[in-house]
Design an enzyme around this catalytic site. Structure first.
Site, mmCIF file in Angstrom:
data_model
loop_
_atom_site.group_PDB
_atom_site.id
_atom_site.type_symbol
_atom_site.label_atom_id
_atom_site.label_comp_id
_atom_site.label_asym_id
_atom_site.label_seq_id
_atom_site.Cartn_x
_atom_site.Cartn_y
_atom_site.Cartn_z
ATOM 1 C CG HIS A 138 -6.260 -99.012 58.256
ATOM 2 N ND1 HIS A 138 -7.072 -98.580 59.392
ATOM 3 C CD2 HIS A 138 -5.686 -100.091 59.195
ATOM 4 C CE1 HIS A 138 -7.182 -99.148 60.405
ATOM 5 N NE2 HIS A 138 -6.211 -100.108 60.348
ATOM 6 C CG HIS A 192 -2.142 -98.803 61.359
ATOM 7 N ND1 HIS A 192 -1.913 -99.461 60.187
ATOM 8 C CD2 HIS A 192 -2.679 -99.115 62.268
ATOM 9 C CE1 HIS A 192 -2.331 -100.467 60.733
ATOM 10 N NE2 HIS A 192 -3.032 -100.401 61.659
ATOM 11 N N GLY A 217 2.094 -102.582 60.916
ATOM 12 C CA GLY A 217 1.556 -101.505 60.451
ATOM 13 C C GLY A 217 2.804 -100.538 60.316
ATOM 14 N NE ARG A 224 23.195 -97.571 60.472
ATOM 15 C CZ ARG A 224 23.476 -96.446 60.019
ATOM 16 N NH1 ARG A 224 22.478 -95.871 59.237
ATOM 17 N NH2 ARG A 224 24.461 -95.721 60.408
ATOM 18 N N GLY A 246 2.392 -115.416 66.382
ATOM 19 C CA GLY A 246 3.188 -116.312 65.569
ATOM 20 C C GLY A 246 3.462 -115.684 64.216
ATOM 21 C CG ASP A 270 -5.382 -106.246 64.843
ATOM 22 O OD1 ASP A 270 -6.476 -105.628 64.659
ATOM 23 O OD2 ASP A 270 -4.422 -105.994 64.026
ATOM 24 C CG LEU A 307 0.782 -110.501 58.380
ATOM 25 C CD1 LEU A 307 1.504 -110.559 59.689
ATOM 26 C CD2 LEU A 307 0.415 -112.103 58.157
HETATM 27 ZN ZN LIG Z 1 -3.989 -101.964 62.831
#
Ligand SMILES: [Zn+2]
Length: 387
Positions: A138, A192, A217, A224, A246, A270, A307
């Site tokens: 974004h 996000h 996101g 942890r 995947g 998405d 991604l």
């Molecule tokens: Zn998104």
């Protein structure tokens, strides 16, 4: 198959029994009776995609957007068995978001069947985290704190079609804003985000009921525990949206989400406009150039580890999840049909049942892959495969 009469026969996608479905002209399923015949055609409820940005070269987030683009996307989705979807408008300039919403509304009014296939609009951003990682692809120039006045303007521009809002509860006014959204019938989804666990809990208490692509996101490295992923996994009120292409989530993470959320798991595509396109480098308005690999992984050109959305449609995501062995085929299908309807409170999208909406798909399993033969929407045949 009889294309004129309101009747189809095939194998029930879950029980595997041969059934005959009949429906009335008002678009409701009348009966589900034992069927006859030898064909190996499957009947399943129509797919419901709560998060999709486009596909086949059609981008719902690029201006100028035309009603024809929205109509074409809808038609291509019928070919992929989708009978309800939520076009997803991502972070952009205030006026740009408003214009996109106006065009989606106009397309719904222009074509009745398109209007009933668009269940509502999903606005993803701009009230999200500006931190590198959580904000994903974004555009940071447009990210801002929740603004009810602005949101109301967008809701009016959309013809009151905004049904899902993805935001981050890390903003100080988030809980108030969430309460206002929920009381006006909007599903608030956490995504996000760089929120603290306390802020996640506050958002849930204020009425947030969903997580947007849980596990994506996010920061590349997190404490942890505690962190916002554990907290969302632990909040039973939250439905978890997952991109199961995947690439976005390892199978071990999908397995854990399935176990933690049980039947509150959703598959979303998405999908970006490059879904269904040849591999290569493409220019997009979400943060510059992206690369689509021959294997179907879509990432930012300058940061290959990040991604930039998925290039897989819901039908293929269902198939991949079922093939992974993490759940059965009917379970994967339900995560992309019945369960999204439940998450949205759509009681009449109740699968293959008497009185439910006649939204269903006839499928063939050929050489291990699913092929849509026909899509029926509101009792109307909106797509038929050739040959
Ligand atoms: Zn998104």
């Amino acid at each position: 198959m009889d294309s004129q009469r309101c009747v189809r026969t095939g194998l029930h996608y879950a029980s595997e029994e041969r059934i005959q479905v009949t429906w009335s002209p008002d678009g409701r399923i009348d009966s589900l009776l034992p069927g006859e015949g030898e064909e190996t055609i499957w009947i399943a409820p129509g797919l419901i995609d709560l998060q999709i940005n486009g596909g086949y070269g059609y981008d719902l987030n690029s201006l100028p957007l035309t009603t024809d683009t929205v109509i074409q996307v809808t038609r291509r989705l019928w070919e992929k068995g989708v009978t309800l979807y939520y076009p997803t408008v991502i972070t952009n300039g205030d006026d740009e978001i408003e214009q996109i919403l106006r065009v989606i509304d106009a397309a719904c009014l222009e074509d009745e069947r398109v209007g009933s296939t668009i269940g509502g609009v999903h606005v993803e951003g701009p009230f999200i985290s500006s931190e590198e990682g959580p904000r994903g692809a974004h555009d940071s120039r447009f990210i801002k704190a929740p603004d009810w006045g602005l949101f109301t303007r967008w809701q009016a521009a959309s013809g009151n079609r905004i049904r899902i809002l993805t935001l981050s509860p890390e903003w100080p006014n988030a809980a108030d804003f969430i309460r206002k959204c929920v009381s006006s019938g909007i599903v608030v989804s956490i995504g996000h985000t760089a929120a603290t666990p306390a802020q996640i809990r506050e958002a849930v208490a204020a009425g947030a009921t969903m997580s947007t692509h849980l596990g994506n996101g996010a920061h590349l490295t997190l404490p942890r525990h505690p962190n916002y992923i554990w907290e969302q996994l632990a909040q039973d009120q939250l439905w978890a949206g997952m991109i199961a292409d995947g690439y976005h989530l390892p199978d071990s993470v999908i397995k854990v989400i399935l176990r933690a959320k049980l039947t509150k798991t959703l598959l979303v595509s998405d999908a970006v406009y490059l879904s269904g396109m040849p591999p290569g480098e493409y220019e997009t308005h979400i943060g510059g150039d992206v690369i689509l690999t021959p294997e179907g992984r879509l990432h930012l050109a300058r940061k290959p580890e990040l991604l930039a959305g998925s290039a897989m449609m819901l039908l293929e995501a269902v198939q991949r999840l079922a093939e992974s062995g993490l759940c059965s085929f009917p379970e994967a299908w339900d995560m992309a049909s019945m369960l999204p309807a439940q998450a949205m409170g759509l009681t009449d999208y109740d699968g293959l049942k008497r009185g439910a909406r006649a939204d269903f798909v006839l499928l063939e399993k050929r050489e291990g892959s699913l092929r849509v033969l026909e899509t029926v929407k509101d009792g109307h045949s909106v797509y038929r495969a050739e040959g």
